[in-house]
Design a protein around this motif. Structure first.
Motif, PDB file in Angstrom:
ATOM      1  N   LEU A  63       0.847  -1.188   0.000  1.00  0.00           N
ATOM      2  CA  LEU A  63       0.000   0.000   0.000  1.00  0.00           C
ATOM      3  C   LEU A  63       0.877   1.230   0.000  1.00  0.00           C
ATOM      4  CD1 LEU A  63      -0.588   1.805   2.835  1.00  0.00           C
ATOM      5  CD2 LEU A  63      -1.492  -0.379   3.559  1.00  0.00           C
ATOM      6  N   TRP A  64       0.363   2.302  -0.591  1.00  0.00           N
ATOM      7  CA  TRP A  64       1.154   3.521  -0.654  1.00  0.00           C
ATOM      8  C   TRP A  64       0.284   4.765  -0.556  1.00  0.00           C
ATOM      9  CZ3 TRP A  64       0.588  -0.020  -4.589  1.00  0.00           C
ATOM     10  CH2 TRP A  64       0.009   0.420  -5.777  1.00  0.00           C
ATOM     11  N   LEU A  65       0.916   5.843  -0.079  1.00  0.00           N
ATOM     12  CA  LEU A  65       0.267   7.138   0.046  1.00  0.00           C
ATOM     13  C   LEU A  65       0.914   8.067  -0.964  1.00  0.00           C
ATOM     14  CD1 LEU A  65       0.234   7.343   3.965  1.00  0.00           C
ATOM     15  CD2 LEU A  65      -1.729   6.923   2.477  1.00  0.00           C
ATOM     16  N   LEU A  66       0.105   8.577  -1.890  1.00  0.00           N
ATOM     17  CA  LEU A  66       0.637   9.497  -2.894  1.00  0.00           C
ATOM     18  C   LEU A  66       0.992  10.817  -2.218  1.00  0.00           C
ATOM     19  CD1 LEU A  66      -1.821   8.860  -5.866  1.00  0.00           C
ATOM     20  CD2 LEU A  66       0.461   7.881  -5.482  1.00  0.00           C
ATOM     21  N   LEU A  67       2.104  11.402  -2.649  1.00  0.00           N
ATOM     22  CA  LEU A  67       2.586  12.650  -2.055  1.00  0.00           C
ATOM     23  C   LEU A  67       2.364  13.800  -3.021  1.00  0.00           C
ATOM     24  CD1 LEU A  67       5.969  11.194  -0.758  1.00  0.00           C
ATOM     25  CD2 LEU A  67       3.889  11.595   0.581  1.00  0.00           C
ATOM     26  N   ASP A  68       2.113  14.979  -2.465  1.00  0.00           N
ATOM     27  CA  ASP A  68       1.951  16.139  -3.336  1.00  0.00           C
ATOM     28  C   ASP A  68       3.307  16.490  -3.947  1.00  0.00           C
ATOM     29  OD1 ASP A  68       3.273  17.091  -1.108  1.00  0.00           O
ATOM     30  OD2 ASP A  68       2.293  19.030  -1.163  1.00  0.00           O
ATOM     31  N   GLU A  69       3.278  17.368  -4.916  1.00  0.00           N
ATOM     32  CA  GLU A  69       4.518  17.741  -5.588  1.00  0.00           C
ATOM     33  C   GLU A  69       5.385  18.550  -4.638  1.00  0.00           C
ATOM     34  OE1 GLU A  69       4.777  18.622  -9.488  1.00  0.00           O
ATOM     35  OE2 GLU A  69       3.532  16.879  -9.959  1.00  0.00           O
ATOM     36  N   GLY A  70       6.535  18.008  -4.310  1.00  0.00           N
ATOM     37  CA  GLY A  70       7.457  18.745  -3.461  1.00  0.00           C
ATOM     38  C   GLY A  70       8.386  19.561  -4.326  1.00  0.00           C
ATOM     39  N   ALA A  71       9.135  20.463  -3.697  1.00  0.00           N
ATOM     40  CA  ALA A  71      10.083  21.288  -4.454  1.00  0.00           C
ATOM     41  C   ALA A  71      11.123  20.397  -5.114  1.00  0.00           C
ATOM     42  CB  ALA A  71      10.740  22.292  -3.518  1.00  0.00           C
ATOM     43  N   ASP A  75       7.224  12.476  -9.317  1.00  0.00           N
ATOM     44  CA  ASP A  75       6.108  11.713  -8.792  1.00  0.00           C
ATOM     45  C   ASP A  75       6.627  10.615  -7.883  1.00  0.00           C
ATOM     46  OD1 ASP A  75       3.992  13.029  -9.759  1.00  0.00           O
ATOM     47  OD2 ASP A  75       3.554  11.654 -11.402  1.00  0.00           O
ATOM     48  N   ASP A  76       6.240  10.673  -6.634  1.00  0.00           N
ATOM     49  CA  ASP A  76       6.663   9.618  -5.724  1.00  0.00           C
ATOM     50  C   ASP A  76       5.580   9.340  -4.694  1.00  0.00           C
ATOM     51  OD1 ASP A  76       6.889  11.899  -4.249  1.00  0.00           O
ATOM     52  OD2 ASP A  76       9.057  11.769  -3.943  1.00  0.00           O
ATOM     53  N   ALA A  77       5.846   8.397  -3.822  1.00  0.00           N
ATOM     54  CA  ALA A  77       4.840   7.988  -2.839  1.00  0.00           C
ATOM     55  C   ALA A  77       5.523   7.375  -1.630  1.00  0.00           C
ATOM     56  CB  ALA A  77       3.893   6.964  -3.469  1.00  0.00           C
ATOM     57  N   LEU A  78       4.810   7.399  -0.499  1.00  0.00           N
ATOM     58  CA  LEU A  78       5.281   6.679   0.682  1.00  0.00           C
ATOM     59  C   LEU A  78       4.752   5.249   0.559  1.00  0.00           C
ATOM     60  CD1 LEU A  78       6.417   6.259   3.534  1.00  0.00           C
ATOM     61  CD2 LEU A  78       4.261   7.206   4.429  1.00  0.00           C
ATOM     62  N   LEU A  79       5.679   4.312   0.334  1.00  0.00           N
ATOM     63  CA  LEU A  79       5.297   2.919   0.125  1.00  0.00           C
ATOM     64  C   LEU A  79       5.472   2.121   1.412  1.00  0.00           C
ATOM     65  CD1 LEU A  79       4.566   0.567  -1.860  1.00  0.00           C
ATOM     66  CD2 LEU A  79       7.031   0.305  -2.225  1.00  0.00           C
ATOM     67  N   SER A 145       9.367   3.061   2.374  1.00  0.00           N
ATOM     68  CA  SER A 145      10.314   3.726   1.485  1.00  0.00           C
ATOM     69  C   SER A 145       9.570   4.815   0.722  1.00  0.00           C
ATOM     70  CB  SER A 145      10.956   2.733   0.509  1.00  0.00           C
ATOM     71  OG  SER A 145       9.971   2.152  -0.327  1.00  0.00           O
ATOM     72  N   VAL A 146      10.317   5.641   0.025  1.00  0.00           N
ATOM     73  CA  VAL A 146       9.703   6.673  -0.815  1.00  0.00           C
ATOM     74  C   VAL A 146      10.234   6.514  -2.237  1.00  0.00           C
ATOM     75  CG1 VAL A 146       9.228   9.142  -1.133  1.00  0.00           C
ATOM     76  CG2 VAL A 146       9.619   8.233   1.164  1.00  0.00           C
ATOM     77  N   PRO A 147       9.671   5.585  -2.978  1.00  0.00           N
ATOM     78  CA  PRO A 147      10.130   5.327  -4.337  1.00  0.00           C
ATOM     79  C   PRO A 147       9.401   6.201  -5.368  1.00  0.00           C
ATOM     80  CG  PRO A 147       8.528   3.683  -3.723  1.00  0.00           C
ATOM     81  CD  PRO A 147       8.648   4.615  -2.545  1.00  0.00           C
ATOM     82  N   ALA A 163      -5.373  -2.583 -18.282  1.00  0.00           N
ATOM     83  CA  ALA A 163      -5.065  -1.171 -18.475  1.00  0.00           C
ATOM     84  C   ALA A 163      -3.710  -0.818 -17.866  1.00  0.00           C
ATOM     85  CB  ALA A 163      -6.161  -0.329 -17.823  1.00  0.00           C
ATOM     86  N   ARG A 164      -3.047   0.139 -18.489  1.00  0.00           N
ATOM     87  CA  ARG A 164      -1.774   0.620 -17.948  1.00  0.00           C
ATOM     88  C   ARG A 164      -2.036   1.248 -16.591  1.00  0.00           C
ATOM     89  NH1 ARG A 164       1.959   1.376 -22.122  1.00  0.00           N
ATOM     90  NH2 ARG A 164       3.053   3.040 -21.055  1.00  0.00           N
ATOM     91  N   ASP A 165      -0.994   1.248 -15.776  1.00  0.00           N
ATOM     92  CA  ASP A 165      -1.205   1.802 -14.448  1.00  0.00           C
ATOM     93  C   ASP A 165       0.084   2.388 -13.910  1.00  0.00           C
ATOM     94  OD1 ASP A 165      -2.721   2.538 -12.346  1.00  0.00           O
ATOM     95  OD2 ASP A 165      -3.226   0.521 -11.711  1.00  0.00           O
ATOM     96  N   VAL A 166      -0.077   3.294 -12.958  1.00  0.00           N
ATOM     97  CA  VAL A 166       1.081   3.912 -12.327  1.00  0.00           C
ATOM     98  C   VAL A 166       1.226   3.351 -10.916  1.00  0.00           C
ATOM     99  CG1 VAL A 166       2.063   6.074 -11.491  1.00  0.00           C
ATOM    100  CG2 VAL A 166       0.851   6.018 -13.677  1.00  0.00           C
ATOM    101  N   VAL A 167       2.374   2.772 -10.642  1.00  0.00           N
ATOM    102  CA  VAL A 167       2.621   2.164  -9.332  1.00  0.00           C
ATOM    103  C   VAL A 167       4.042   2.500  -8.882  1.00  0.00           C
ATOM    104  CG1 VAL A 167       1.037   0.238  -9.773  1.00  0.00           C
ATOM    105  CG2 VAL A 167       3.472  -0.005 -10.328  1.00  0.00           C
ATOM    106  N   PRO A 168       4.320   2.405  -7.595  1.00  0.00           N
ATOM    107  CA  PRO A 168       5.702   2.595  -7.136  1.00  0.00           C
ATOM    108  C   PRO A 168       6.609   1.539  -7.770  1.00  0.00           C
ATOM    109  CG  PRO A 168       4.171   2.655  -5.284  1.00  0.00           C
ATOM    110  CD  PRO A 168       3.396   2.169  -6.480  1.00  0.00           C
ATOM    111  N   LEU A 169       7.832   1.911  -8.039  1.00  0.00           N
ATOM    112  CA  LEU A 169       8.769   1.013  -8.720  1.00  0.00           C
ATOM    113  C   LEU A 169       8.838  -0.398  -8.110  1.00  0.00           C
ATOM    114  CD1 LEU A 169      10.854   0.658 -10.947  1.00  0.00           C
ATOM    115  CD2 LEU A 169      12.580   1.654  -9.417  1.00  0.00           C
ATOM    116  N   PRO A 170       8.896  -0.529  -6.780  1.00  0.00           N
ATOM    117  CA  PRO A 170       8.998  -1.881  -6.203  1.00  0.00           C
ATOM    118  C   PRO A 170       7.721  -2.715  -6.383  1.00  0.00           C
ATOM    119  CG  PRO A 170       9.754  -0.222  -4.635  1.00  0.00           C
ATOM    120  CD  PRO A 170       9.058   0.507  -5.731  1.00  0.00           C
TER     121      PRO A 170
END
Length: 322
Positions: A63-71, A75-79, A145-147, A163-170
């Motif tokens: 499971l992961w939490l999408l993160l807003d755009e940081g400086a 695109d990353d997430a807390l995995l 992690s934050v991948p 369908a194509r999908d966006v997921v954390p690298l791991p």
DNA sequence: CATAGAACCTGTATGC
DNA sequence: TGCATACAGGTTCTAT
């Protein structure tokens, strides 16, 4: 420990309690729990601090939490993966019931906020409303992690075109799970039958279909009246379909009960246990009568663990000659 | 490439 | 009581 229904229960809790919050501080108590974050614990904390939690997503047991755009961040997430004993607990700015938190009586509340600190606290995220998100993990097989997020190619994991999908690298190699509407179940059946292994091993292979662990594998096999050592290559398509249906059904029922837990090792974000353990037909039931036919459930060694079956409802396959 | 087993870590339950 | 052993909801890495 946590399989799909337990992880989904946690995801739902996170969606309700931490979305929209911003991380104001990160406390990594044990580096090992962020070992999968390649750039190290300091970078892990730096990447999270100041970020807002935008969405809670799950595939299988990840499971992961999408993160807003940081400086300057992409695109990353807390995995998170809970491993065998991981928990994510939302601690409000109030004293949490010690028993529900799995903390022994008399535990000392820590810090000015007053919530009880769990003995296996590994990582704490302090949020902007004074609450905290605690990653607690006794055995430490879980990790945070934050991948980066990646786009998976069409028809990827498990050979299931979807369908194509966006997921954390791991998570890129993890197949869609049985509760995913985009899952191509016929493709899973086909892929399963091309494997040269046993059916329980295939059901547990997260690159074929994800979310099923040792408990629900045994429960699904019992419902489908199949023995886990049946060779996948000789499995009829209808049997494979029945097995996937059974797995979907048992996990859906478990989810409705808040998941399965035998002890304080599995709890939701508020520290409460699920009730599905009362509904288990075979897992952990060795020596007790099968609820369908009365034959005693047996336990057999399986891959450093155990498999539970009803010897009558789930006859062993005939030994094959090589 | 596919598959099976070991390794990773901490704690509890059981038996001698 | 002390100590050794077995076992626990999972994934990744390595060896075949």
């Amino acid at each position: 420990m946590p399989e799909l229904p337990e992880v989904e229960t946690v995801r739902d809790g996170l969606a309700r309690h931490v979305l929209g919050r911003t991380v104001v501080d990160v406390d990594v108590r044990r580096d090992y729990s962020v070992r999968r974050h390649e750039a190290g614990p300091l970078d892990f904390a730096a990447r999270l601090t100041g970020r807002r939690l935008e969405a809670a997503v799950r595939r299988g047991k990840f499971l992961w939490l999408l993160l807003d755009e940081g400086a300057g961040r992409g695109d990353d997430a807390l995995l998170a993966h809970l491993g065998m004993s991981g928990q994510l607990l939302v601690r409000g700015a109030h004293v949490v019931d010690a028993r529900a938190s799995g903390v022994t009586e008399g535990a000392v509340p820590s810090g000015p906020v007053g919530w009880v600190e769990h003995p296996h606290l590994r990582v704490r995220l302090v949020l902007d409303d004074g609450s905290a998100l605690d990653f607690v993990d006794q055995r430490t097989f879980g990790h945070l992690s934050v991948p980066d997020l990646v786009t998976t190619p069409d028809g990827a994991p498990g050979g299931c075109g979807a369908a194509r999908d966006v997921v954390p690298l791991p998570v890129a190699h993890i197949a869609r799970d049985l509760l995913d509407p985009a899952l191509d179940r016929r493709a899973v059946v086909a892929a399963m039958r091309t494997r040269r292994t046993e059916v329980k091993r295939a059901l547990l292979d997260q690159t074929l279909v994800s979310g099923v662990g040792n408990i629900y594998a045994d429960e699904a096999l019992w419902r489908a009246r199949l023995h886990g050592t049946r060779p996948t290559a000789a499995l009829r398509a209808t049997d494979a379909e029945r097995l996937l249906d059974a797995a979907t059904e048992v996990m859906t029922e478990a989810l409705e009960q808040g998941g399965t837990s035998f002890d304080a090792l599995y709890v939701d974000v508020n520290g409460a246990s699920g009730y599905f353990d009362r509904s288990l037909a075979v897992y952990g039931q060795d020596g007790r009568p099968c609820r369908r036919c009365g034959t005693l459930v047996r336990r057999d060694a399986f891959a450093n663990r155990s498999s539970y079956t009803c010897p009558r409802c789930q006859p062993r396959p005939r030994p094959r000659r090589a």
